[in-house]
Scaffold this active site. Structure first.
Site, PDB file in Angstrom:
ATOM      1  N   ASP A 134      40.456 -25.494   7.347  1.00  0.00           N
ATOM      2  CA  ASP A 134      41.544 -24.538   7.462  1.00  0.00           C
ATOM      3  C   ASP A 134      41.727 -24.152   8.934  1.00  0.00           C
ATOM      4  O   ASP A 134      40.920 -24.521   9.798  1.00  0.00           O
ATOM      5  CB  ASP A 134      41.212 -23.310   6.608  1.00  0.00           C
ATOM      6  CG  ASP A 134      42.391 -22.393   6.380  1.00  0.00           C
ATOM      7  OD1 ASP A 134      43.539 -22.819   6.600  1.00  0.00           O
ATOM      8  OD2 ASP A 134      42.156 -21.238   5.974  1.00  0.00           O
ATOM      9  N   GLU A 175      45.367 -25.695  13.301  1.00  0.00           N
ATOM     10  CA  GLU A 175      46.576 -26.051  14.065  1.00  0.00           C
ATOM     11  C   GLU A 175      46.303 -26.252  15.564  1.00  0.00           C
ATOM     12  O   GLU A 175      47.114 -26.954  16.173  1.00  0.00           O
ATOM     13  CB  GLU A 175      47.643 -24.960  13.875  1.00  0.00           C
ATOM     14  CG  GLU A 175      48.222 -24.889  12.503  1.00  0.00           C
ATOM     15  CD  GLU A 175      47.259 -24.343  11.463  1.00  0.00           C
ATOM     16  OE1 GLU A 175      47.237 -24.842  10.327  1.00  0.00           O
ATOM     17  OE2 GLU A 175      46.483 -23.433  11.811  1.00  0.00           O
ATOM     18  N   ASP A 200      49.791 -20.590   3.096  1.00  0.00           N
ATOM     19  CA  ASP A 200      49.819 -19.200   2.630  1.00  0.00           C
ATOM     20  C   ASP A 200      51.198 -18.830   2.093  1.00  0.00           C
ATOM     21  O   ASP A 200      52.023 -18.224   2.788  1.00  0.00           O
ATOM     22  CB  ASP A 200      49.423 -18.263   3.765  1.00  0.00           C
ATOM     23  CG  ASP A 200      47.990 -18.481   4.227  1.00  0.00           C
ATOM     24  OD1 ASP A 200      47.247 -19.174   3.518  1.00  0.00           O
ATOM     25  OD2 ASP A 200      47.617 -17.951   5.289  1.00  0.00           O
TER      26      ASP A 200
END
Length: 885
Positions: free
Chosen positions: A421, A424, A544
């Site tokens: 997770d 980025e 999300d």
């Protein structure tokens, strides 16, 4: 007269001003020299009239154009004088390109002054891509160090899909007048029309005749893509123009060609197709144990329990909270899961806490694998544990570092998969370089996501503040906002500016390798950030999202967009991640989510709990729809196998298989699983009936075979959809392999097989009397899905209906594996028969009396108690009252 002169002056002034505006970026390039060998073209391009807007033009460019395969054409344009950044071969190998290959599939042509090129289908001259300025609205090629622009004209009947990742209220089909920004950013998918976690510079163009082609710009730099009526414009802030054109002509063949180049989707473990439960906010391991136990007590299928960052000691990777998640307690829980045929997946984030005495941090320092800031120091950012350094997944030492940390951690608790997770990479700070504050706690636990570092945001470099500002998050702000500074460097001096969009992709590659080494089994990785090629290493979820009806509907577009770029194992957080869900929404969401390729309930700690057993109506819906999902596991697993072999998405838009129907190109409130199962969910509140589109043919309801939709042309049908119901239909011409439902995939795999065979009921339909299907079987965890290894079986089923005689055949490849498992075919259901069954023959002999042959409804025949070994070929012949002598 004076007034007339003034008018003329103003008109001339406006025309000149307009001309200046048009040529302010660049007047384009002309062909300086060119040569051709067979179909391969090489050329040098010279800037016509250099300009300074967005920086000086690169004076000379080099073009190479040629075939990769007979169906894939490559056009590469770069600086002639010096190398420029390109997607590294180490991440996406392209050594198999042979530009001298000849073919008659594609025609490449170009104009000399100004330079432009076009790609056409050779046989009928259809133009697929054209940058040769066919209209005054189209700018010439622009090529500067930090700004590249190229456009292509499009026919007004093109249907365009792609350019992810973003949440799109307008739907799956792209809408003219929009700008699509490709820059990986930690922005919740609850936010519409904003660039999200991945950068996917690929689009598919489907024309009015149903033919499709694909275009990939293999470039990892930030970019805007502007889609106007009949015009598509790329505005890229670095790298090269590295185009690949995939001729198709079917959508599935485009996918096969794309994934041949970028990597076939990774084989998925069988268990990953079961249902998953997660929550950010499980207070302790006892809480997790109770959730798993309650699912079992409520008879709701569950294959995998997940742990979010709650399990970590102060949110540090490769640690357990000694109070709430003591390692010995977690290990005992995981061993119990394994004993019951279930699995355990945990999260890891890329940021490694900067902390003395933390072994992972020291190992990273020893191997010198962290990204550097502009001053050559380990770049300091902040995520959940506080100050962190970020591993450089382009570093030659990073695999050994990452593998050791994962392997050592697995020895403590034997987890089964990893969730990567925040990659980025997410960073709670923005700064060219940051330092720790003296004498204060960092972070303040009450303000976990507020930056507590002292960051330098002055004296930005040309990378931190490029001349052209992409539309990231719909605002012009620094590229390094809430991520690693783009002036930071990877191994070999590679700028984060160039490699930013590859961070999640490169982490997925390292994580996949590490898990393969650690487990000796097929790895399961779930990544938030993706790039073209990520599907060869990881699954994906849409991030999300919110607990809203809109987010429920958006989820279909999200899974279709991921499948379009070779990431077929994809889903959305069921019942919504952020915000409080409620009974009706969660009920409808599990009805849809049960048919996502990746099916997981996940929520955040600040929202109400949403496990499927918390409401009676949701519990009943979950048991019903997950019961069907678990029966469908052989089919879903075969779709995953097909994806691995051909790149075919598991979840598909309707036009993938019914592309001659002009009404179908904009449908995204329904989707197909494979080519034959149509899922038509409820997406709005207070709804007990829906209007669903059915392409031509006969469709059978998989919850009630007697409910049939039948039509000669595609049309909308009104369907009942009470609160406990989702409509799922199977198309004619299909043979669907099923097993029985169970609470885990491992238990379901031990049950007998059923075949559902569907024939059309339309009169005069020549194809209505034929059906086919196939199934792939292996142990579900072998590193490869390889028939030649002797550890797998592939079975093709065929069925015919002729004058009331039904014949079903199986063709078996490598049947020894299935025979070793002892799998049996117990039942065959034939849908599309209105006559009465009379006799059954098995392999030429009349079936024994123990086999039960019956007419179970107006349109179906059921054969029970067959007890046939599925690993052996068989032929069934069923005579009915309509069978001609």
């Amino acid at each position: 007269m004076a007034f007339l002169r003034l008018c003329v002056f103003l008109i001339l002034f406006c025309l000149v001003a307009k001309g200046v505006a048009i040529s302010a970026i660049s007047a384009g390039y002309k062909v300086y020299s060119a040569s051709q060998s067979g179909s391969a073209v090489q050329a040098v391009l010279e800037a016509i009239s250099p300009s300074s807007k967005f920086g000086p033009d690169i004076p000379f460019l080099e073009l190479h154009a040629g075939y990769v395969t007979p169906q894939i054409f490559h056009v590469h344009i770069t600086d002639k004088s010096q190398p420029r950044w390109e997607v590294p071969q180490m991440l996406l190998p392209r050594n198999h390109i042979h530009s001298l290959l000849d073919s008659s599939e594609i025609e490449f042509s170009y104009t000399k002054h100004p330079f432009g090129f076009s790609i056409s289908r050779s046989r009928r001259g259809e133009v697929l891509f054209n940058s040769s300025q066919p209209s005054s609205t189209m700018d010439s090629l622009v090529f500067k160090d930090q700004y590249i622009q190229i456009s292509t004209s499009l026919p007004n009947y093109s249907s365009i899909y792609g350019f992810g990742e973003s949440t799109r209220p307008a739907g799956f089909k792209l809408v003219p007048g929009n700008k699509y920004t490709l820059w990986a950013e930690d922005v919740g998918s609850v936010n519409p029309n904003i660039n999200l976690y991945g950068s996917l510079p690929f689009y598919m163009d489907v024309r009015k005749d149903g033919d499709a082609h694909g275009v990939l710009l293999l470039n990892s730099n930030g970019m805007d893509v502007l889609y106007e009526h009949e015009l598509l414009t790329y505005k890229v802030i670095g790298g090269v123009l590295d185009f690949y054109f995939f001729t198709g002509t079917s959508p599935l063949s485009v996918m096969e060609q794309l994934t041949w180049l970028t990597g076939r989707p990774a084989p998925m473990p069988y268990w990953s197709l079961g249902f998953h439960q997660c929550r950010y906010g499980y207070a302790n391991i006892t809480d997790v144990e109770n959730v798993a136990a309650t699912y079992k007590a409520k008879d709701i299928p569950l294959d995998v329990m997940w742990s979010d960052i709650d399990y970590m000691d102060s949110y540090k990777d490769f640690t357990f909270d000694p109070v709430n998640y003591p390692a010995n307690h977690v290990k005992a829980f995981v061993e119990k899961l394994h004993a019951e045929g279930q699995k355990y997946v945990i999260i890891i984030d890329p940021g490694i806490k900067y902390e003395e005495g933390y072994s992972t941090y020291h190992h990273g320092i020893e191997k010198d694998i962290f990204i550097k800031d502009a001053h050559g120091n380990n770049y300091l950012g902040q995520v959940w544990p506080g100050p962190v350094h970020f591993p450089d997944f382009l570093h030659p030492n990073v695999d050994s570092f990452w593998t050791k940390e994962i392997s050592d951690f697995h020895k403590i608790v034997p987890f089964d998969g990893l969730w990567i997770d925040m990659n980025e990479a997410s960073n709670f700070c923005t700064g060219i370089s940051c330092t720790l504050p003296m004498g204060s706690t960092c972070p303040n636990l009450e303000e976990q996501t507020t930056c507590c570092l002292i960051c330098n945001n002055k004296n930005m470099t040309q990378w931190d503040d490029p001349p052209y500002k992409i539309n990231s998050s719909n605002v012009e702000r620094p590229l390094g906002n809430k991520t690693i500074a783009v002036s930071a460097t990877h191994f070999g001096g590679i700028l984060e500016y160039d490699a930013h969009n590859l961070y999640g992709f490169s982490e997925a590659i390292s994580t996949n390798r590490a898990l393969k080494h650690t487990l000796g089994k097929r790895p399961f990785v779930l990544s938030r950030s993706t790039f073209v090629g990520s599907g060869a290493y990881t699954a994906h979820w849409s991030g999300d999202n919110g607990a809203t009806w809109n987010d429920l509907a958006y989820s279909i577009v999200s899974i279709l967009n991921s499948g379009l770029v070779g990431i077929p194992m994809v889903g959305a957080d069921i019942c919504g991640f952020s915000g409080d869900t409620w009974e009706e929404l969660c009920n409808r969401w599990i009805q849809l989510g049960a048919f996502y390729p990746f099916s997981r309930d996940h929520s955040e700690k600040n929202s109400r709990r949403q496990e499927l057993y918390l409401w009676d109506s949701v519990t009943e819906s979950a048991k019903k729809v997950l019961g069907l999902r678990y029966r469908l596991l052989p089919f879903l697993y075969t779709l995953a196998y097909d994806a691995h072999k051909t790149g075919a998405p598991m979840a598909r838009p309707l036009f993938f298989h019914f592309n001659q129907d002009p009404l179908i190109y904009a449908i995204d409130s329904q989707f197909l699983l494979g080519k034959s199962i149509l899922v038509s969910p409820v997406l709005t509140p207070n709804t007990t009936a829906i209007s669903a589109y059915f392409p031509a043919g006969t469709w059978y309801n998989l919850f009630d075979y007697s409910q049939v939709i039948n039509g000669d042309i595609g049309t909308y049908h009104r369907l009942a959809a009470p609160m406990d119901t989702i409509n799922v239909h199977l198309h004619e011409g299909s043979i669907l392999p099923l097993q029985d439902a169970a609470l885990t995939s491992s238990a379901a795999r031990k049950t007998p097989f059923t075949l559902i065979i569907t024939f059309g009921l339309r009169k005069g339909n020549e194809n209505a009397g034929y059906a086919q299907g196939h199934v792939f079987l292996d142990d579900g965890e072998d590193v490869t899905m390889d028939l030649k290894s002797g550890n797998a079986t592939f079975i093709k089923f065929q069925a015919n209906r002729n004058d009331g005689l039904y014949v079903v055949n199986s063709i078996v490849e490598e049947g020894s594996f299935a025979l070793k498992k002892g799998w049996q075919l117990q039942r065959v259901i034939i849908l599309g028969s209105t006559s009465l069954p009379r006799k059954l023959f098995i392999n030429g002999e009349e079936a024994p009396s123990t086999v039960h042959l019956s007419k179970s409804s107006d349109v179906s025949i059921e054969i029970n108690k067959l007890n046939l070994l599925i690993g052996q070929p068989f032929t069934l012949k069923c005579e009915t009252s309509n069978t001609k002598a």
